[in-house]
Design a protein around this motif. Structure first.
Motif, PDB file in Angstrom:
ATOM      1  N   ALA A  20       0.844  -1.061  -0.065  1.00 50.19           N
ATOM      2  CA  ALA A  20      -0.169   0.217   0.011  1.00 50.19           C
ATOM      3  C   ALA A  20       0.642   1.331  -0.048  1.00 50.19           C
ATOM      4  N   ASP A  21       0.383   2.294  -0.653  1.00 55.67           N
ATOM      5  CA  ASP A  21       0.837   3.608  -0.660  1.00 55.67           C
ATOM      6  C   ASP A  21      -0.254   4.387  -0.330  1.00 55.67           C
ATOM      7  N   LEU A  22      -0.106   5.847  -0.301  1.00 55.34           N
ATOM      8  CA  LEU A  22      -1.319   6.589  -0.076  1.00 55.34           C
ATOM      9  C   LEU A  22      -2.422   6.542  -1.028  1.00 55.34           C
ATOM     10  N   ALA A  23      -2.051   6.145  -2.177  1.00 56.97           N
ATOM     11  CA  ALA A  23      -3.017   6.343  -3.474  1.00 56.97           C
ATOM     12  C   ALA A  23      -3.499   5.062  -3.586  1.00 56.97           C
ATOM     13  N   GLY A  24      -2.955   4.012  -3.545  1.00 58.45           N
ATOM     14  CA  GLY A  24      -3.607   2.588  -3.758  1.00 58.45           C
ATOM     15  C   GLY A  24      -3.049   1.535  -3.219  1.00 58.45           C
TER      16      GLY A  24
ATOM     17  N   ALA B  40      -7.819   9.823  -0.635  1.00 55.78           N
ATOM     18  CA  ALA B  40      -8.671  10.785  -1.603  1.00 55.78           C
ATOM     19  C   ALA B  40      -7.638  11.988  -2.217  1.00 55.78           C
ATOM     20  N   ALA B  41      -6.884  12.405  -1.072  1.00 56.18           N
ATOM     21  CA  ALA B  41      -5.905  13.651  -1.453  1.00 56.18           C
ATOM     22  C   ALA B  41      -5.200  13.387  -2.475  1.00 56.18           C
ATOM     23  N   ALA B  42      -4.444  11.869  -2.040  1.00 57.89           N
ATOM     24  CA  ALA B  42      -3.246  11.621  -2.856  1.00 57.89           C
ATOM     25  C   ALA B  42      -3.819  11.074  -4.417  1.00 57.89           C
ATOM     26  N   ARG B  43      -4.853  10.518  -4.430  1.00 56.47           N
ATOM     27  CA  ARG B  43      -5.575  10.294  -5.858  1.00 56.47           C
ATOM     28  C   ARG B  43      -5.821  11.700  -6.769  1.00 56.47           C
ATOM     29  N   ASP B  44      -6.161  12.795  -5.789  1.00 59.09           N
ATOM     30  CA  ASP B  44      -6.477  13.980  -6.421  1.00 59.09           C
ATOM     31  C   ASP B  44      -4.925  14.732  -6.538  1.00 59.09           C
ATOM     32  N   ARG B  45      -4.060  14.544  -6.059  1.00 60.91           N
ATOM     33  CA  ARG B  45      -2.899  15.209  -6.467  1.00 60.91           C
ATOM     34  C   ARG B  45      -2.413  14.265  -7.575  1.00 60.91           C
ATOM     35  N   ALA B  46      -2.650  13.123  -7.745  1.00 59.01           N
ATOM     36  CA  ALA B  46      -2.047  12.460  -8.992  1.00 59.01           C
ATOM     37  C   ALA B  46      -2.936  12.715 -10.219  1.00 59.01           C
ATOM     38  N   ARG B  47      -3.889  13.016 -10.071  1.00 62.66           N
ATOM     39  CA  ARG B  47      -4.754  13.487 -11.056  1.00 62.66           C
ATOM     40  C   ARG B  47      -4.415  14.959 -11.492  1.00 62.66           C
TER      41      ARG B  47
END
Ligand SMILES: [Zn+2]
Ligand SMILES: [Zn+2]
Length: 783
Positions: free
Chosen positions: A555-559, A773-780
């Motif tokens: 695991a990491d923050l995004a997935g 959620a924030a990590a996925r947002d940053r990635a996008r």
């Protein structure tokens, strides 16, 4: 030079020559963090006076704003002392210094608060009385002698009395009390330690204590003395505290404690014990330096501590058996308000207390408390300062050997919430994370801060639900945030999920339960992964639709990716198996061979065959909590529970901590890797049949689980190359297991992350959802 992104001091402009021809200079200083409600402005005022500086200090919603001018060297001295000598309770997150043109002014003033602009100011948590206030409380010559509401700019009620920000008296529940001239003079005197302290009051102008009968009629006499007399006579008294009403009895009174259990319909869940001071706590429990620091910390949590072994000190206070039935530990707390200090002194022995339970949140509204507790309490020790927001007692456990930073937080509430948790990784758009249904909390995150709500209880409870919905609205208003992203659990039927999905006009992000646990642990440590995440808990909705709970994730923050798990076993009757751990023993032992010589089979003989038949058609789970349940039932520790986590908690206490033997669980490689928990149960059953003492078996079982975790992580390191492990999930509230697991992992060469500030259990889940959620947002935003 003028942006707010500079971190800490940026003095580059200050040292440039030519800006201070006359030896004078002016700077504007912005201080962010917990700087309101901790005596920061009086400190700044005194410092400026001492250094002969002119200017202004102003609270704004974003922190404290200073405008300072004077001799160049003095300004430099001021800036150094600002951080170095700040009040003990202040937590300075960031100081930004900007040069300005000197104006030639000669005075130093305190300006009114600026209510405009974004409201990110930290609302301080409620704090126990400071030493200065306690001195006044006990000083017959002081005008606040025995005043149950004595407080100052550095202590007292805060979060629970704040209606809106900025944190100023008119926006608190103290607004209704007009200050007397003496208090007003202190309130407006920048040199006074009550300068602009919102809850300032005295016997002449403050809230009034009253003692009521269960119908709400006032009883005559001194409320504290009469309440104490009732307690000493074995009666139940509801006491209004900071965040809600406790039910109290004299801890030594078995009839009183038993009556309270009966009336509360709470057969086993331990009561807390309120001790007058550290010395009294030390007579009840083993209090080492770490425990003492937790007990006396200003948050005043309940601290779970091992009871003192016999022989008891001759002057040790008695604790009736019904206070914490069968438990080798006590949850001890020291007084968190002046009222509790006064009451304890008058009763002259510890009190047993109950507040909110795992399911039902603490009562805080006066009318609601009378209605809800009227059938239980014989009297109400109450007052007319409203509690705006409820906050249950926080609960912590000390850990040994510096593991988990010396503490595991089991319940984060009064004294901690809503202090922001600093985030290492930026949150570009505001996230509301809706948490879990049990031990529910929600979390708001933006920029580099997360605001986690206090523990709100089980959302199956209507009062908890109401508090949850109202709490989200209150936090959004308090921190002036509007959610753009709403994160939630994957379980479609959960109330928290349904609440999240009903919020329109936002982006919804589903986060798998155990991924959220590991992400919470990562955020708690300021890390982003990837790690091997070991998420051991009761249950969570898996991505394959089955019930997970003994998971090894990459695991990491995004997935995340599921690398391993406990071998799934049936949960006979589904939720019934949670309430009746013996069903899990049946599921783990299975039909098997040979005569049923085990006590657990004999105790449940009438339903054993039916349980086995039921298991055949029941849902499967990889839950680690159910594995602990099975062993608790096997060893005769607990067949049926009356509160969540009971069997595992009792099994931990039952275990002999000196036992070094272990059981071995097979690992089967694969995708996912399988850890055969049943091997541990069978080994325990064999030892039991051979007559080995159950504390030894419980110890070996704990060691066996820790060994299995370390071996599984080692196998997964070979596959992934990952060398860090994060431990999360409610099972790691077990400090014996956590300690053993951490030691074995470290010995195997791993870096181990454990929780520090939020609970490993579901109370920490909302933080994990928010950072995912924030990590996925940053990635996008920046692919
Ligand atoms: Zn104080
Ligand atoms: Zn007054």
């Amino acid at each position: 030079m003028t942006t707010s992104d500079q971190t800490r001091f940026d003095r580059s402009g200050l040292d440039r020559p030519g800006l201070d021809q006359a030896g004078f200079k002016r700077v504007e200083v912005h201080v962010e963090g917990v700087v309101r409600g901790v005596g920061f402005r009086p400190f700044v005022h005194a410092l400026a006076q001492r250094l002969g500086l002119a200017g202004q200090v102003r609270d704004d919603v974003d922190g404290v704003h200073l405008d300072i001018e004077g001799a160049r060297t003095r300004v430099a001295e001021f800036l150094t002392a600002l951080e170095r000598d700040a009040p003990a309770l202040a937590e300075i997150e960031r100081v930004t210094v900007v040069r300005a043109e000197p104006t030639g002014r000669g005075d130093f003033t305190i300006a009114a608060a600026d209510p405009s602009g974004p409201r990110r100011a930290a609302v301080p948590a409620d704090l126990a009385p400071c030493d200065d206030c306690l001195r006044e409380l006990t000083d017959p010559a002081d005008r606040r002698h025995r005043h149950p509401f004595v407080s100052c700019a550095g202590c007292g009620p805060r979060f629970t009395v704040v209606r809106a920000v900025p944190y100023d008296r008119p926006l608190t529940t103290m607004a209704g009390f007009a200050m007397c001239p003496d208090c007003a003079a202190e309130y407006h005197d920048p040199g006074d330690r009550r300068f602009h302290a919102p809850p300032i009051c005295c016997p002449g102008c403050g809230p009034r204590l009253r003692l009521l009968d269960p119908r709400g009629d006032e009883l005559l006499g001194d409320p504290v003395a009469t309440a104490a007399a009732l307690l000493r006579a074995g009666r139940i008294v509801a006491v209004k505290g900071l965040g809600g009403y406790h039910l109290a009895v004299a801890a030594s009174s078995e009839p009183a404690a038993a009556t309270l259990r009966l009336r509360e319909q709470r057969p086993d869940e331990p009561f807390a014990v309120l001790a007058a001071d550290l010395a009294q706590a030390g007579l009840l429990c083993a209090v080492d330096g770490n425990a003492a620091a937790l007990l006396t910390s200003r948050a005043r949590p309940i601290v779970l501590l091992p009871r003192r072994d016999a022989p008891r000190a001759p002057d040790a206070p008695r604790v009736a058996p019904s206070v914490a039935p069968g438990s080798l530990s006590l949850g001890v707390m020291l007084p968190c308000t002046p009222l509790h200090h006064l009451l304890l002194a008058e009763v002259a022995e510890p009190l047993a207390l109950t507040g909110g339970t795992g399911e039902e949140p603490i009562a805080y509204d006066d009318a609601d408390a009378l209605a809800r507790l009227g059938a239980v309490a014989d009297a109400f020790l109450t007052h007319d300062r409203p509690i705006h927001v409820r906050a249950d007692d926080s609960v912590v456990r000390p850990t040994a050997d510096g593991i988990a930073g010396g503490v595991v937080v089991l319940r984060r509430a009064r004294g901690y919430a809503p202090e922001p948790l600093p985030l290492r990784h930026f949150v570009p758009r505001t996230v509301l994370a809706c948490g879990a249904d049990r031990e529910s909390t929600f979390c708001l995150a933006r920029d580099r801060r997360a605001f986690v709500s206090p523990h709100l209880g089980d959302l199956e409870n209507p009062e908890a639900r109401r508090s949850y919905a109202a709490g989200i609205e209150h936090f959004l208003a308090l921190f002036d945030l509007c959610p753009e992203i709403v994160a939630h659990d994957l379980h479609p039927g959960h109330r928290s999920t349904r609440h999240a999905l009903a919020i329109p006009g936002v982006e919804h992000v589903g986060v798998q339960h155990h991924h959220a646990h590991i992400a919470s642990c990562l955020a708690d440590n300021g890390e982003r992964g990837p790690v091997i995440g070991v998420a051991f808990d009761g249950s969570g909705h898996g991505t394959d639709g089955t019930v997970w709970g003994g998971e090894f994730l990459r695991a990491d923050l995004a997935g995340f990716e599921r690398l391993g798990r406990l071998e799934p076993v049936p949960m006979p009757g589904g939720d019934a198996a949670v309430r009746e751990p013996w069903l899990m023993a049946a599921a783990y032992l299975g039909p098997g061979d040979g005569p049923p010589k085990l006590d657990v089979v004999r105790r449940n003989a009438e339903r054993w065959a039916a349980a086995l038949a039921l298991a055949a058609g029941s849902p499967l789970t990889s839950s680690a909590a159910r594995l602990f349940d099975a062993v608790a039932a096997l060893l005769g520790v607990r067949d049926r529970i009356t509160y969540a986590g009971q069997a595992a908690y009792e099994l931990e206490q039952h275990a002999d901590p000196a036992e070094t033997g272990s059981y071995r669980a097979r690992l089967t490689p694969g995708e996912p890797l399988t850890v055969h928990g049943a091997d541990l149960v069978r080994a325990a059953a064999r030892d039991l049949e051979s007559g080995r003492p159950t504390p030894v078996i419980a110890g070996r079982f704990h060691n066996g689980v820790a060994d299995a975790v370390a071996r599984a992580c080692t196998a997964l390191r070979d596959v992934t190359g990952l060398t860090a492990v994060a431990l999360s999930g409610g099972v790691f509230q077990n400090v014996l297991l956590t300690g053993r697991t951490v030691r074995r992992l470290r010995a195997a060469g791993f870096r181990v992350l454990t929780h520090r500030r939020v609970p490993p259990g579901d109370g920490g889940l909302s933080l994990g959802q928010a950072v995912v959620a924030a990590a996925r947002d940053r990635a996008r935003l920046s692919p």
